[in-house]
Design an enzyme around this catalytic site. Structure first.
Site, short mmCIF file in Angstrom:
data_model
loop_
_atom_site.label_atom_id
_atom_site.label_comp_id
_atom_site.label_asym_id
_atom_site.label_seq_id
_atom_site.Cartn_x
_atom_site.Cartn_y
_atom_site.Cartn_z
CB SER A 190 -0.94 -0.02 1.21
OG SER A 190 -1.84 1.06 1.17
CB THR A 191 1.28 4.08 2.39
OG1 THR A 191 -0.14 4.25 2.55
CG2 THR A 191 1.95 5.43 2.40
CG HIS A 217 -4.33 -0.82 -0.67
ND1 HIS A 217 -4.03 -0.80 0.66
CD2 HIS A 217 -4.90 -2.03 -0.90
CE1 HIS A 217 -4.41 -1.94 1.22
NE2 HIS A 217 -4.93 -2.70 0.29
CG MET A 308 -2.18 3.26 5.45
SD MET A 308 -2.63 5.01 5.61
CE MET A 308 -3.69 5.22 4.16
CG ASP A 311 -5.89 -5.50 2.59
OD1 ASP A 311 -6.50 -6.56 2.87
OD2 ASP A 311 -5.83 -5.04 1.43
#
Length: 369
Positions: A190-191, A217, A308, A311
């Site tokens: 993600s991030t 994401h 973050m 997930d």
């Protein structure tokens, strides 16, 4: 005897934010939105990239939100000047949801931007409040992780694997490939993911005896451009997944934004679904569990890298319990140590290594199990 009472006032430190955008409407909207959280202090605004450079010198912000398309000097150029002198200041790109916006955003991430937020409706978005919570969360994350590691240093140490070498590897890979499927590797991120993926994927073997699925994401309008970008550095063919694609050794697939990427029960064919509805679509948990059901744990390698939230953490536990190999990125290299931490704390990470060792561990896992 006289008692003297001294009142001590503790002043809470507020994160200093500089907003850079050529639109007065966007500057006003961002300021009002950010100032709804008492953790922030918007110390100034800049109308273009050149103005931003001067404001950074004057105001010493902790975090910068940076628009891309601006007159005088664009955000990409401005960011490079700023990070050259102030590598410790994280920059969050505020980008438009267009193909050109996506390509420029990925370039900014490769050059050291911390992360990005997509404007919901073009360059001037009157409905910016839709992504307000995301902007606030990412500013806090950027400030939290800014001093732990220089993003400039991270950019300089990224893999020097060239697009030419990647192209040569892909040609060899195509020539040697058959239609078999040995294993499936699922990477969740993600991030901070776009930069980390461009480090890890080039170090994989061109003849990887597994199919690779990447769940990042990302907004729907960004994944097509991102897949093409990853395809230039990946040593084997890589594409945005489409319904009907068949998993094959030595091929990579990026989960498209806005959908869940699943494996059809009848075999190796991929399918897209709008359910289940989760906070992030695609969801790492949903894709990993689908692959696990289709092929069994011993044929699956699960990987969680920077991001973050949590997930993918639950699915990593299930993969490990079913006999698969699970790999989590170590805190020393993770831009945001959220998803990997959750997997480790829940017992879902068998192997924990820095990002530059993840490719070797994937290859070892594929060849071993």
């Amino acid at each position: 005897m006289f008692l003297v009472f001294v009142q001590v006032i503790v002043v809470k430190y507020r994160i200093k934010v500089l907003i850079v955008d050529d639109s007065a409407l966007m500057r006003k909207a961002l300021r009002e939105m950010i100032m709804t959280d008492e953790a922030f202090d918007v110390v100034g605004v800049a109308r273009d990239g050149k103005d931003a450079i001067e404001k950074v010198k004057e105001l010493k912000p902790d975090v910068i939100t940076m628009d891309i398309n601006m007159p005088e000097m664009d955000g990409l150029t401005s960011m490079q000047y700023i990070l050259d002198d102030n590598p410790e200041i994280p920059v969050i790109i505020i980008s438009s949801l267009t193909q050109d916006g996506a390509l420029t955003t990925f370039e900014a991430l490769a050059l050291g931007a911390f992360d990005f937020v997509a404007k919901p409706s073009g360059t001037v978005s009157s409905n910016l409040y839709i992504v307000g919570r995301e902007i606030i969360e990412k500013i806090k994350l950027a400030h939290k992780h800014a001093n732990r590691k220089s993003l400039k240093k991270r950019v300089r140490t990224r893999s020097s694997f060239s697009e030419t070498k990647a192209s040569e590897s892909r040609e060899k890979s195509v020539a040697a490939r058959n239609n078999e499927l040995s294993k499936v590797v699922v990477i969740g991120v993600s991030t901070g993911g776009p930069g980390t993926l461009t480090e890890v994927l080039p170090m994989l073997q061109s003849d990887l005896k597994a199919a690779l699925i990447v769940v990042q994401h990302m907004p729907p309008s960004f994944t097509s451009s991102f897949a093409k970008r990853l395809g230039k550095v990946c040593p084997f063919p890589f594409k945005e997944a489409e319904a009907g694609d068949v998993l094959t050794n030595g091929r990579g697939y990026l989960a498209p934004g806005g959908y869940q990427l699943l494996v059809h029960k009848a075999g190796r064919m991929l399918r897209l679904s709008t359910s289940p509805v989760t906070q992030f679509m695609p969801s790492v948990n949903v894709t990993m569990e689908s692959v696990l059901r289709a092929y069994g744990g011993k044929n699956v390698v699960g990987v969680l890298m920077t991001g973050m939230g949590d997930d993918g953490a639950d699915a990593m536990v299930k993969i490990r319990e079913a006999g698969g190999v699970t790999i989590a990125e170590d805190e020393s290299t993770a831009i945001v140590f959220g998803m990997p931490r959750a997997a480790i704390e829940r017992g879902g990470a068998e192997i924990v290594v820095p990002s530059y060792r993840i490719a070797d561990e994937i290859v070892r896992a594929v060849n071993h199990i």
